[in-house]
Motif scaffolding. Structure first.
Motif, short mmCIF file in Angstrom:
data_model
loop_
_atom_site.label_atom_id
_atom_site.label_comp_id
_atom_site.label_asym_id
_atom_site.label_seq_id
_atom_site.Cartn_x
_atom_site.Cartn_y
_atom_site.Cartn_z
N LEU A 27 -44.29 22.38 38.88
CA LEU A 27 -43.28 22.92 39.78
C LEU A 27 -43.07 22.06 41.02
O LEU A 27 -41.94 21.71 41.33
CB LEU A 27 -43.62 24.37 40.15
N PRO A 28 -44.11 21.67 41.76
CA PRO A 28 -43.84 20.84 42.94
C PRO A 28 -43.67 19.35 42.62
O PRO A 28 -42.93 18.65 43.31
CB PRO A 28 -45.06 21.06 43.83
N PHE A 29 -44.36 18.83 41.62
CA PHE A 29 -44.36 17.40 41.37
C PHE A 29 -43.45 16.95 40.23
O PHE A 29 -43.13 15.77 40.11
CB PHE A 29 -45.79 16.90 41.08
N GLY A 30 -43.04 17.86 39.37
CA GLY A 30 -42.21 17.52 38.22
C GLY A 30 -40.89 16.86 38.56
O GLY A 30 -40.51 15.87 37.91
N PRO A 31 -40.14 17.36 39.55
CA PRO A 31 -38.87 16.69 39.86
C PRO A 31 -39.04 15.24 40.29
O PRO A 31 -38.24 14.38 39.94
CB PRO A 31 -38.30 17.54 41.00
N LEU A 91 -37.62 25.67 34.94
CA LEU A 91 -38.49 24.62 34.41
C LEU A 91 -37.74 23.53 33.65
O LEU A 91 -37.98 22.34 33.87
CB LEU A 91 -39.55 25.23 33.49
N VAL A 92 -36.86 23.92 32.76
CA VAL A 92 -36.20 22.93 31.92
C VAL A 92 -35.06 22.24 32.67
O VAL A 92 -35.01 21.02 32.77
CB VAL A 92 -35.70 23.56 30.61
N LEU A 93 -34.14 23.02 33.20
CA LEU A 93 -32.97 22.41 33.83
C LEU A 93 -33.25 21.95 35.26
O LEU A 93 -32.92 20.82 35.63
CB LEU A 93 -31.80 23.39 33.81
N GLY A 94 -33.86 22.80 36.08
CA GLY A 94 -34.05 22.47 37.49
C GLY A 94 -35.13 21.46 37.77
O GLY A 94 -34.96 20.58 38.61
N ASP A 95 -36.26 21.57 37.10
CA ASP A 95 -37.40 20.69 37.38
C ASP A 95 -37.50 19.49 36.45
O ASP A 95 -38.26 18.56 36.72
CB ASP A 95 -38.72 21.46 37.27
N THR A 96 -36.75 19.49 35.35
CA THR A 96 -36.91 18.42 34.37
C THR A 96 -35.61 17.64 34.15
O THR A 96 -35.57 16.43 34.37
CB THR A 96 -37.41 19.00 33.04
N VAL A 97 -34.57 18.29 33.72
CA VAL A 97 -33.34 17.60 33.32
C VAL A 97 -32.55 17.10 34.54
O VAL A 97 -32.14 15.94 34.58
CB VAL A 97 -32.47 18.51 32.43
N LEU A 98 -32.32 17.96 35.51
CA LEU A 98 -31.51 17.58 36.66
C LEU A 98 -32.08 16.39 37.44
O LEU A 98 -31.34 15.44 37.74
CB LEU A 98 -31.30 18.78 37.59
#
Length: 120
Positions: A27-31, A91-98
């Motif tokens: 959550l904090p480091f994924g983006p 998780l998928v769109l906000g923290d990973t794909v975008l």
């Protein structure tokens, strides 16, 4: 008057906590990680950057979604549907794909503008 503990430790389901630790850290480091992978994919097109962009977030994003699906999915239940869609969006769109798309897109646009300026 015996008092029972509120959490039971030492049962067979405790190993699930090990799978959720990367999800909590995602959550904090994924983006930031996915933005960096997007930049890497834009600078060096090829098989390995794209493979790492898929494999790296697979565990921290997949475990919470699988845990929700193991709760007997019921699409007619609005609470379950909202939980699943919220987890998917964050998780998928906000923290990973975008972040990946932003890192990739900004790098490609910057390189195109620099190449255009150097030709003039």
């Amino acid at each position: 008057m015996s008092r029972e503990p509120s959490t039971q430790v030492g049962y067979a389901d405790d190993w699930w906590l090990l799978l959720f630790a990367p999800a909590i850290l995602w959550l904090p480091f994924g983006p930031f990680i996915m933005g960096t992978l997007g930049i890497w994919c834009a600078r060096r097109p090829g098989r390995w950057p794209r493979r790492w962009s898929v494999l790296l977030p697979l565990e921290p994003v997949g475990v919470p979604l699988i845990a929700l699906l193991l709760r007997e999915p019921d699409l007619s239940d609005p609470v379950w549907r909202d939980d699943f869609l919220g987890t998917f969006y964050v998780l998928v769109l906000g923290d990973t794909v975008l972040p990946w798309v932003l890192g990739y897109g900004i790098t490609r646009v910057t390189r195109a503008l620099r190449a255009r300026r150097s030709q003039e």
